[in-house]
Design an enzyme around this catalytic site. Structure first.
Site, PDB file in Angstrom:
ATOM      1  N   GLU A   1       5.664   6.779  -9.417  1.00 47.30           N
ATOM      2  CA  GLU A   1       4.286   6.552  -8.988  1.00 47.30           C
ATOM      3  C   GLU A   1       3.876   7.571  -7.928  1.00 47.30           C
ATOM      4  O   GLU A   1       2.822   8.201  -8.030  1.00 47.30           O
ATOM      5  CB  GLU A   1       4.121   5.135  -8.426  1.00 47.30           C
ATOM      6  CG  GLU A   1       4.237   4.053  -9.478  1.00 47.30           C
ATOM      7  CD  GLU A   1       4.203   2.652  -8.894  1.00 47.30           C
ATOM      8  OE1 GLU A   1       4.012   1.714  -9.680  1.00 47.30           O
ATOM      9  OE2 GLU A   1       4.377   2.474  -7.667  1.00 47.30           O
TER      10      GLU A   1
ATOM     11  N   ASN B   1      -6.070   2.665 -13.345  1.00 44.14           N
ATOM     12  CA  ASN B   1      -5.049   1.767 -12.810  1.00 44.14           C
ATOM     13  C   ASN B   1      -3.681   2.383 -13.072  1.00 44.14           C
ATOM     14  O   ASN B   1      -3.504   3.140 -14.027  1.00 44.14           O
ATOM     15  CB  ASN B   1      -5.143   0.407 -13.513  1.00 44.14           C
ATOM     16  CG  ASN B   1      -4.131  -0.593 -12.987  1.00 44.14           C
ATOM     17  OD1 ASN B   1      -3.965  -0.749 -11.785  1.00 44.14           O
ATOM     18  ND2 ASN B   1      -3.451  -1.275 -13.889  1.00 44.14           N
TER      19      ASN B   1
ATOM     20  N   GLY C   1       0.756  -1.238   0.000  1.00 41.23           N
ATOM     21  CA  GLY C   1       0.000   0.000   0.000  1.00 41.23           C
ATOM     22  C   GLY C   1       0.787   1.289   0.000  1.00 41.23           C
ATOM     23  O   GLY C   1       0.299   2.302   0.488  1.00 41.23           O
ATOM     24  N   SER C   2       1.984   1.300  -0.590  1.00 39.03           N
ATOM     25  CA  SER C   2       2.725   2.569  -0.617  1.00 39.03           C
ATOM     26  C   SER C   2       1.979   3.616  -1.440  1.00 39.03           C
ATOM     27  O   SER C   2       1.958   4.797  -1.084  1.00 39.03           O
ATOM     28  CB  SER C   2       4.153   2.373  -1.132  1.00 39.03           C
ATOM     29  OG  SER C   2       4.167   2.060  -2.505  1.00 39.03           O
ATOM     30  N   ASN C   3       1.336   3.199  -2.527  1.00 33.26           N
ATOM     31  CA  ASN C   3       0.553   4.156  -3.318  1.00 33.26           C
ATOM     32  C   ASN C   3      -0.703   4.595  -2.566  1.00 33.26           C
ATOM     33  O   ASN C   3      -1.081   5.766  -2.619  1.00 33.26           O
ATOM     34  CB  ASN C   3       0.178   3.572  -4.681  1.00 33.26           C
ATOM     35  CG  ASN C   3       1.259   3.794  -5.711  1.00 33.26           C
ATOM     36  OD1 ASN C   3       1.740   4.915  -5.882  1.00 33.26           O
ATOM     37  ND2 ASN C   3       1.643   2.747  -6.400  1.00 33.26           N
TER      38      ASN C   3
ATOM     39  N   HIS D   1       0.245   1.123 -13.776  1.00 34.02           N
ATOM     40  CA  HIS D   1       1.046  -0.049 -14.140  1.00 34.02           C
ATOM     41  C   HIS D   1       2.525   0.348 -14.094  1.00 34.02           C
ATOM     42  O   HIS D   1       2.895   1.416 -14.595  1.00 34.02           O
ATOM     43  CB  HIS D   1       0.665  -0.532 -15.543  1.00 34.02           C
ATOM     44  CG  HIS D   1       1.323  -1.812 -15.906  1.00 34.02           C
ATOM     45  ND1 HIS D   1       0.902  -3.017 -15.396  1.00 34.02           N
ATOM     46  CD2 HIS D   1       2.397  -2.076 -16.684  1.00 34.02           C
ATOM     47  CE1 HIS D   1       1.697  -3.971 -15.868  1.00 34.02           C
ATOM     48  NE2 HIS D   1       2.601  -3.425 -16.648  1.00 34.02           N
TER      49      HIS D   1
ATOM     50  N   ASP E   1      -4.642  -4.304 -18.617  1.00 36.79           N
ATOM     51  CA  ASP E   1      -3.693  -3.269 -19.064  1.00 36.79           C
ATOM     52  C   ASP E   1      -3.904  -2.774 -20.496  1.00 36.79           C
ATOM     53  O   ASP E   1      -2.958  -2.353 -21.148  1.00 36.79           O
ATOM     54  CB  ASP E   1      -2.249  -3.768 -18.911  1.00 36.79           C
ATOM     55  CG  ASP E   1      -1.919  -4.133 -17.469  1.00 36.79           C
ATOM     56  OD1 ASP E   1      -2.426  -3.454 -16.564  1.00 36.79           O
ATOM     57  OD2 ASP E   1      -1.156  -5.097 -17.256  1.00 36.79           O
TER      58      ASP E   1
END
Length: 187
Positions: A173, A101, A12-14, A103, A144
């Site tokens: 990111e 999303n 969960g860093s994002n 990627h 994707d």
């Protein structure tokens, strides 16, 4: 107030980055965090920030349980931030151009089923790429393949391990994902 719903499967860093970014704003709120992994660190991240969570299994995702929960929240945007399962077509059709999303590569290269995290970075390294990056895209019924929203590249010629590539990609990111989410919400 715009509301976003985050889906994640892991550390969960994002998710952490997105939550912290929007805590400083007064026009966007993270409404909930949904995860398919009862051991995911995103659960404790969400709890720390008093954000409701939902843990679900594959059957609940495909049988309409998760769609019902999404409908109750009625988010302005659904954000897949490290979510490893394919989003069912029923959800994609219910929220067209409202699911995005991120990627960890420059799509269309290194995308598709099974291409996530270190698997992507190892493949990029094995293929001796000079650069990689991130792609933020709309989600459709295929892995994707949704319309690209944003791409950013980074030089990886000095990288000798997939972990070194991951560090550079995570920096991209964290720098760009919240800003792109905000930009989409203002359209």
């Amino acid at each position: 107030m715009k509301e976003i719903l985050l889906f994640a499967s892991g550390a969960g860093s994002n998710v952490q980055n997105i939550i912290q970014y929007f805590e400083k704003k007064n026009d966007v709120k993270v409404a909930a965090v949904f995860t398919n992994n009862p051991e995911a660190k995103v659960i404790s991240i969400a709890q720390k920030h008093q954000i409701p969570t939902l843990i679900f299994n594959k059957e609940q995702l495909t049988a309409g349980f998760v769609l019902d929960k999404i409908n109750r929240l009625n988010p302005d945007l659904i954000v897949l931030a490290g979510f490893l399962w394919k989003m069912p077509e029923t959800i994609v059709m219910a929220y067209p151009n409202k699911i995005i999303n991120i990627h960890p590569a420059l799509l269309p290269k290194y995308g598709g089923k099974g291409m996530y995290g270190m698997k992507v970075h190892q493949t990029v390294l094995d293929n001796k790429e000079k650069e990689t990056g991130i792609t933020i895209h709309y989600v459709n019924e295929h892995y994707d393949e949704g319309e690209f929203i944003f791409q950013q590249n980074v030089n990886i010629e000095e990288c000798t391990t997939p972990e070194e590539i991951a560090v550079k990609v995570h920096q991209l990111e964290h720098q760009h994902f919240p800003q792109i989410i905000e930009k989409i919400l203002k359209q």
